[in-house]
Design a protein around this motif. Structure first.
Motif, PDB file in Angstrom:
ATOM      1  N   GLU A  64       3.225  -2.895   4.853  1.00  0.00           N
ATOM      2  CA  GLU A  64       4.597  -3.268   4.464  1.00  0.00           C
ATOM      3  C   GLU A  64       5.679  -2.500   5.178  1.00  0.00           C
ATOM      4  OE1 GLU A  64       2.465  -1.565   2.681  1.00  0.00           O
ATOM      5  OE2 GLU A  64       3.523   0.199   1.975  1.00  0.00           O
ATOM      6  N   SER A  65       5.323  -1.376   5.832  1.00  0.00           N
ATOM      7  CA  SER A  65       6.388  -0.574   6.451  1.00  0.00           C
ATOM      8  C   SER A  65       5.802   0.223   7.612  1.00  0.00           C
ATOM      9  CB  SER A  65       6.973   0.401   5.418  1.00  0.00           C
ATOM     10  OG  SER A  65       5.966   1.297   4.974  1.00  0.00           O
ATOM     11  N   TRP A  78       6.007   3.272   7.879  1.00  0.00           N
ATOM     12  CA  TRP A  78       5.373   4.430   7.243  1.00  0.00           C
ATOM     13  C   TRP A  78       3.915   4.114   6.929  1.00  0.00           C
ATOM     14  CZ3 TRP A  78       2.485   6.030   3.248  1.00  0.00           C
ATOM     15  CH2 TRP A  78       2.518   7.373   2.912  1.00  0.00           C
ATOM     16  N   ARG A  79       3.670   2.963   6.322  1.00  0.00           N
ATOM     17  CA  ARG A  79       2.304   2.585   5.927  1.00  0.00           C
ATOM     18  C   ARG A  79       1.413   2.449   7.165  1.00  0.00           C
ATOM     19  NH1 ARG A  79       0.379   3.907   1.954  1.00  0.00           N
ATOM     20  NH2 ARG A  79       2.181   3.185   0.817  1.00  0.00           N
ATOM     21  N   ASP A 129      -1.641   9.302  -1.514  1.00  0.00           N
ATOM     22  CA  ASP A 129      -0.280   8.782  -1.341  1.00  0.00           C
ATOM     23  C   ASP A 129       0.407   8.410  -2.655  1.00  0.00           C
ATOM     24  OD1 ASP A 129       2.106   7.829  -0.390  1.00  0.00           O
ATOM     25  OD2 ASP A 129       1.322   5.817  -0.024  1.00  0.00           O
ATOM     26  N   ARG A 130      -0.101   7.490  -3.379  1.00  0.00           N
ATOM     27  CA  ARG A 130       0.536   7.128  -4.651  1.00  0.00           C
ATOM     28  C   ARG A 130      -0.374   7.554  -5.810  1.00  0.00           C
ATOM     29  NH1 ARG A 130       2.993   1.065  -3.329  1.00  0.00           N
ATOM     30  NH2 ARG A 130       4.212   1.701  -1.483  1.00  0.00           N
ATOM     31  N   THR A 184       2.456  12.877  -1.392  1.00  0.00           N
ATOM     32  CA  THR A 184       3.805  13.452  -1.375  1.00  0.00           C
ATOM     33  C   THR A 184       4.372  13.479  -2.795  1.00  0.00           C
ATOM     34  OG1 THR A 184       4.707  11.245  -1.033  1.00  0.00           O
ATOM     35  CG2 THR A 184       4.222  12.544   0.935  1.00  0.00           C
ATOM     36  N   ALA A 205       5.580   5.840  -6.265  1.00  0.00           N
ATOM     37  CA  ALA A 205       6.616   6.226  -5.281  1.00  0.00           C
ATOM     38  C   ALA A 205       7.991   5.801  -5.792  1.00  0.00           C
ATOM     39  CB  ALA A 205       6.316   5.579  -3.929  1.00  0.00           C
ATOM     40  N   ARG A 253      10.648   8.490  -7.454  1.00  0.00           N
ATOM     41  CA  ARG A 253      11.934   8.682  -6.782  1.00  0.00           C
ATOM     42  C   ARG A 253      13.093   8.383  -7.741  1.00  0.00           C
ATOM     43  NH1 ARG A 253       9.703   6.231  -1.002  1.00  0.00           N
ATOM     44  NH2 ARG A 253       8.483   8.114  -0.568  1.00  0.00           N
ATOM     45  N   PHE A 313      10.078  -2.065  -0.902  1.00  0.00           N
ATOM     46  CA  PHE A 313       9.869  -1.305   0.348  1.00  0.00           C
ATOM     47  C   PHE A 313       9.948  -2.188   1.601  1.00  0.00           C
ATOM     48  CE2 PHE A 313       9.383   2.687  -1.440  1.00  0.00           C
ATOM     49  CZ  PHE A 313       8.340   2.790  -2.355  1.00  0.00           C
ATOM     50  N   HIS A 319      15.105   3.669  -1.328  1.00  0.00           N
ATOM     51  CA  HIS A 319      13.821   4.354  -1.488  1.00  0.00           C
ATOM     52  C   HIS A 319      12.976   4.384  -0.216  1.00  0.00           C
ATOM     53  CE1 HIS A 319      13.312   4.205  -6.179  1.00  0.00           C
ATOM     54  NE2 HIS A 319      14.519   4.581  -5.828  1.00  0.00           N
ATOM     55  N   ASN A 320      13.266   3.602   0.801  1.00  0.00           N
ATOM     56  CA  ASN A 320      12.554   3.837   2.071  1.00  0.00           C
ATOM     57  C   ASN A 320      13.344   3.321   3.268  1.00  0.00           C
ATOM     58  OD1 ASN A 320      11.934   1.021   2.155  1.00  0.00           O
ATOM     59  ND2 ASN A 320       9.987   1.464   3.190  1.00  0.00           N
ATOM     60  N   ASP A 377      11.643   8.556   3.978  1.00  0.00           N
ATOM     61  CA  ASP A 377      10.485   8.402   4.852  1.00  0.00           C
ATOM     62  C   ASP A 377      10.634   9.268   6.101  1.00  0.00           C
ATOM     63  OD1 ASP A 377       8.937   6.797   3.280  1.00  0.00           O
ATOM     64  OD2 ASP A 377       9.240   4.944   4.396  1.00  0.00           O
ATOM     65  N   CYS A 417       8.980  11.847   4.119  1.00  0.00           N
ATOM     66  CA  CYS A 417       7.795  11.577   3.310  1.00  0.00           C
ATOM     67  C   CYS A 417       6.682  11.484   4.339  1.00  0.00           C
ATOM     68  CB  CYS A 417       7.978  10.260   2.545  1.00  0.00           C
ATOM     69  SG  CYS A 417       6.501   9.788   1.623  1.00  0.00           S
TER      70      CYS A 417
HETATM   71  C1  GZL Z   1       5.484   6.814  -0.275  1.00  0.00           C
HETATM   72  C2  GZL Z   1       4.819   5.507   0.159  1.00  0.00           C
HETATM   73  C3  GZL Z   1       5.866   4.442   0.386  1.00  0.00           C
HETATM   74  C4  GZL Z   1       6.811   4.726   1.564  1.00  0.00           C
HETATM   75  C5  GZL Z   1       7.093   3.340   2.031  1.00  0.00           C
HETATM   76  O1  GZL Z   1       4.552   7.807  -0.584  1.00  0.00           O
HETATM   77  O2  GZL Z   1       3.890   5.056  -0.812  1.00  0.00           O
HETATM   78  O3  GZL Z   1       5.214   3.213   0.691  1.00  0.00           O
HETATM   79  O4  GZL Z   1       7.970   5.426   1.209  1.00  0.00           O
HETATM   80  C6  GZL Z   1       5.702   2.745   1.964  1.00  0.00           C
HETATM   81  O5  GZL Z   1       7.661   3.240   3.313  1.00  0.00           O
HETATM   82  O6  GZL Z   1       5.751   1.379   2.074  1.00  0.00           O
END
Ligand code: GZL
Length: 310
Positions: A28-29, A31-32, A105-106, A122, A161, A165, A189, A214-215, A243, A263
């Motif tokens: 999805e991002s 970051w992922r 992660d989550r 995180t 997450a 936040r 996200f 949030h991201n 992020d 993050c």
């Molecule tokens: C945060 C993570 C989130 C990021 C997003 O730990 O789970 O999911 O902040 C990602 O970019 O999609």
């Protein structure tokens, strides 16, 4: 079902290859995707056989993947719980099968914390607190004689997450009437949703001074919507985002956002270390939070930061 690396060769069994089943939420991002790269590369480097499943944002696909890992009798299971609830049954099946589980992660919510061996990731609440601290400081600098109006565009509903936040942000702002969250909505996200939500906010005429996104993925959509309406993001308003992907650092340097909270997605190596410990039956810490930085407008040396890699 320990597959040995020497099975094919006739040579002596030198090292039984650890098999790790990993359920990732999706793509999805940026970051992922960086998180996924880090996990794949670290498994390679560690000589760990990785069974990797992409759940395409669906919890039921994660539960199916974990069940397939159990059937395959992997040595260790690791996963990113897309949402916090609904894991107890499948984690009990893994426990009954004697397979240790690492949450990454989550976070999950459960009545029985013996259902998994530990968490590495995180601190979402701290990220939320940092965002509030920045907005508080920015508003005090403006010496405004009225409350700051804040728009919040949050992450995936039900995810630790987004919940963390939001909670950390509100805790830090406290019931200080100097800060009002005038609008909040989940953008999941996703950049596309960040864009759509900001467009609708601007069309609705809701007045705001600041955006807590949030991201960074959603923030890029937010910036696009603001620019389309002739606004100068980061100047006509204050934007804080989480992020610290490269595009967000670039926006910070360009003055289009005002604070970027890191993050860290590069947890592959530590996940492999923990998996190896679990495979040997060793204990691991119940909770490991990775270090994170905060980048603010005006910080010295922003242009000299090493490439973020995501
Ligand atoms: C945060 C993570 C989130 C990021 C997003 O730990 O789970 O999911 O902040 C990602 O970019 O999609």
């Amino acid at each position: 079902a320990l597959k040995t690396t020497q099975e094919q060769a006739s040579g002596p069994v030198l090292q039984e290859q650890l098999i790790l089943g990993f359920s990732q939420i999706g793509a999805e991002s940026a970051w992922r995707n960086c998180n996924t790269r880090s996990i794949r590369e670290a498994a390679d480097d560690a000589g760990i056989q990785l069974l990797f499943e992409n759940a395409e944002q669906k919890q039921e696909n994660q539960i199916k993947a974990i069940r397939s890992f159990i059937a395959y009798q992997v040595d260790v299971i690791a996963f990113v719980p897309i949402v916090s609830n609904g894991w107890d049954n499948v984690l009990r099946e893994a426990k009954d099968a004697g397979i240790p589980v690492l949450v990454t992660d989550r976070k999950i919510e459960t009545e029985d914390y013996t259902l998994f061996a530990g968490f590495i990731g995180t601190d979402s609440e701290q990220e939320g607190r940092e965002a509030a601290l920045f907005l508080r400081g920015a508003w005090e600098k403006k010496n405004a004689a009225r409350p700051m109006k804040i728009v919040e565009i949050s992450g995936t509903e039900g995810s630790s997450a987004a919940n963390g936040r939001a909670r950390g942000f509100r805790e830090e702002l406290g019931d200080d009437s100097g800060f009002q969250i005038v609008y909040t909505r989940s953008g999941d996200f996703l950049r596309s949703k960040g864009y759509e939500i900001m467009r609708s906010i601007l069309e609705s005429g809701v007045a705001f001074d600041a955006v807590f996104s949030h991201n960074d993925g959603m923030t890029l959509g937010i910036l696009e919507a603001m620019k389309e309406k002739g606004l100068k993001p980061g100047r006509d308003n204050i934007i804080v985002t989480i992020d610290a992907e490269q595009a967000a650092i670039d926006a910070l340097v360009a003055g289009e956002v005002n604070c970027v909270i890191e993050c860290n997605p590069k947890t592959g190596p530590i996940i492999m270390d923990l998996a190896r410990k679990l495979a040997k039956g060793e204990k691991i810490p119940p909770l490991i939070h990775v270090e994170e930085a905060v980048f603010k407008e005006g910080d010295p040396g922003l242009e000299l930061l090493p490439p973020r890699g995501y």
